[in-house]
Design an enzyme around this catalytic site. Structure first.
Site, mmCIF file in Angstrom:
data_model
loop_
_atom_site.group_PDB
_atom_site.id
_atom_site.type_symbol
_atom_site.label_atom_id
_atom_site.label_comp_id
_atom_site.label_asym_id
_atom_site.label_seq_id
_atom_site.Cartn_x
_atom_site.Cartn_y
_atom_site.Cartn_z
ATOM 1 N N HIS A 11 -1.116 3.928 14.135
ATOM 2 C CA HIS A 11 -2.131 2.075 13.394
ATOM 3 C C HIS A 11 -1.513 0.804 12.804
ATOM 4 C CE1 HIS A 11 -4.514 0.660 10.109
ATOM 5 N NE2 HIS A 11 -3.421 1.195 8.685
ATOM 6 N N CYS B 172 -5.296 -3.349 5.622
ATOM 7 C CA CYS B 172 -5.188 -2.214 6.285
ATOM 8 C C CYS B 172 -6.642 -2.829 7.406
ATOM 9 C CB CYS B 172 -5.739 -1.328 6.894
ATOM 10 S SG CYS B 172 -2.988 -1.361 6.331
#
Lengths: 398, 398
Positions: free
Chosen positions: A341, A92
């Site tokens: 996200h 991420c």
């Protein structure tokens, strides 16, 4: 030891672009990247062929869409060939790790114009499989193999944090409430609904104590920034934003390997280096975009970044100090929790939001008035990688 | 335009390591990376904590093993935390793209000690699925989706090349025969059996005209090199090898998008830049490690690198000039074809072989006598990415 980062060129951002984060059923990976990149290139007033190197953060093009070799694919679609195109992956944190490579390429004097993108297309696979793919960011053999997912990892952190520091379930919910409020003011946010503490507490349990509204959504999206030496930035824009520092650190992928499960040492290390590079302290930061994949992660972040001491974060939330207008506004666009996200894009999108804040171009109700210094913080996995970037207005004091 | 690469620091390789390439049933991804890296670190006589940045090339940790976030994983296993760890991906060129990032980090003066690894663990999935994963290196939506595999892509190139330049099936087999011969002299090669032209012609058809012995194997393996500024290299080693140039170019992922399917423009562009950076011409190169994922790829490579004109490569094979002892020895370790192809590791492993040749440390029968300048060439997909690296002995003339 190298003197490299002391004698560096100052690096400026001269153009930014981002797609909204959300479910882009009608756009594929390359189209999302194109959309964000064209906006950034157009803002900077450059042509594709002026770009000397192209970096892109992407976590799992292979597992999400069957597509690896993403940098060259996007470079081709952008018309950049034969420019070197480099995909960077750190789960991420892929976007901000790509940003740091671009930052180094300019800071070092090797290049004068670099594009840094981030992209992820996550919604074309069924949601259970998304969780399995994301588990590739943890230690797959010693964590994922035994059945734990990321909600499970962060739930363990939250449990321990509640035990250590007396955090209540209601207090934790305030992180989500604040981020959804900020997201409600952001037309590009994935989730724009305002929620209450009660909404969080009544939402389905995912991994005790974390509930659905403690978790960020799964998003498609892309973002892009164009970098140039600060001394050349005014050729391209009247509002250059300076990257004052960009620092990265690594730690164990596994939660069980950590010194303290309530501290992300990678965040602490990256923050120490970034503040040292920037010659600034946390109190001089006007707002922060931090990695809130789960509500608990935001609390760890603001503590590990140095905005308050360990265990003291929740006081800032009880007092409303992390709202826009507060002492340290956090996640002014809604953060991962509400703005979305798209994992490989997130680190770059955080920087796009910081640039808009520093230019004074944030949406109505979301502008941090007079913001001169902003910080972004992006985490890979549960803290195996962290990147901290400090940005300031080009016309503010260094 | 930046003057960066003109005013760069010279970059030296001060330590190398590689696992044998092959089927490592008993070693996982991180253990392979550890083995190669420890050899390199030990050779360089440094400690892990001296390393300022760690790059690793890996194509598909996610699809092959469920593990993304590979750089931080390996950095942890190597004891490098909190050193920044960056995974770089460009399909089968991942290793050399990582090398180039490391090269830039030293050349720019930012760092004094950088480790660059490459790793791939390919044999833990069934072989049909490996082909599907590798197809992530092509345009997945416009090539792989319609059923083509990499043998199919390179078969189309071979067909067209035979039509354009009169290459015969027998001539093409000579590439494999030569590489298996070199591989037979290499104790670390995946395939060490010598073969004849007849063996190639009798091997099973994979994608007409390519047969099994035209195709490289699927390998596990890892490689690592340690980089430092040339001016500091003698602190660490008596035999520094200089990276005279490291250049990368991009092109369309799709074969159908190319100007000419018999030319890899990315190779041509990278070679032009590399020879220009190194101020050398192809005739000054003593040996080359080129990307021979299929026999036809080696012919394209030596043409596109400038060792001969388009269509003329086979003459060099008819004359035996690409054997060790010939005019331009190609793939002195057996190449991808015989030494093996652990995709993310290959680009770094090519450099390890070049370093051993330049140090005069190649195995008995494989040493290119008096070699002073070597070249490596690594391709992603069917040519969406290419990297060309030129190396020379630290004690030879610049």
């Amino acid at each position: 030891m190298s003197q490299g980062f002391d004698k560096q060129n100052e690096v400026a951002i001269i153009g930014v672009g981002a797609t909204p984060f959300g479910e882009h059923w009608h756009k594929n990976l390359r189209e999302l990247a194109l959309e964000a990149s064209l906006t950034a290139v157009t803002e900077a007033g450059i042509r594709g062929k002026d770009i000397q190197e192209f970096y892109i953060g992407n976590m799992s093009g292979g597992m999400f869409t069957g597509q690896e070799h993403v940098a060259a694919l996007v470079a081709d679609f952008l018309g950049l060939n034969p420019t070197p195109a480099v995909r960077v992956e750190a789960a991420c944190a892929s976007g901000s790790v790509a940003l740091r490579q671009g930052f180094m390429a300019i800071a070092s004097g090797l290049y004068d114009l670099v594009a840094v993108g981030g992209v992820e297309k996550m919604t074309d696979v069924q949601s259970g499989w998304v969780t399995s793919i994301l588990a590739g960011a943890m230690d797959s053999e010693w964590e994922a193999y035994f059945g734990v997912t990321f909600p499970g990892i962060y739930a363990m952190i939250a449990k321990r944090y509640m035990y250590e520091y007396g955090l209540t379930r209601e207090q934790l919910a305030k992180v989500a409430v604040k981020n959804h409020y900020h997201g409600s003011l952001n037309p590009s946010a994935h989730l724009r609904n305002r929620i209450t503490v009660e909404d969080v507490l009544k939402s389905p349990l995912v991994a005790d104590p974390l509930r659905l509204f403690d978790c960020c959504p799964i998003s498609d999206g892309a973002a892009c920034v164009i970098l140039a030496p600060a001394k050349m930035a005014r050729q391209y824009t009247d509002t250059p934003i300076i990257i004052q520092a960009c620092a990265q650190a690594s730690d164990t992928l596994s939660l069980f390997g950590r010194r303290d499960v309530c501290t992300l040492d990678a965040t602490k290390q990256a923050a120490l280096q970034a503040f040292s590079q920037a010659r600034l302290s946390p109190s001089e930061v006007d707002f922060a975009q931090v990695h809130d994949c789960f509500t608990i992660a935001e609390l760890l972040a603001i503590e590990d970044l140095g905005f308050c001491s360990k265990g003291a974060a929740i006081k800032l939330y009880d007092e409303g100090q992390t709202y826009i207008g507060g002492k340290i506004p956090v996640n002014t666009d809604g953060g991962l929790k509400a703005a979305g996200h798209a994992v490989g894009a997130t680190g770059v999108k955080q920087v796009v939001e910081a640039v808009k804040q520093l230019r004074g171009e944030a949406d109505k109700g979301r502008q941090v008035e007079g913001a001169e210094v902003g910080l972004t913080h992006n985490v890979g996995g549960s803290g195996g990688t962290a990147v901290v970037t400090i940005l300031r207005r080009g016309d503010s004091m260094s």
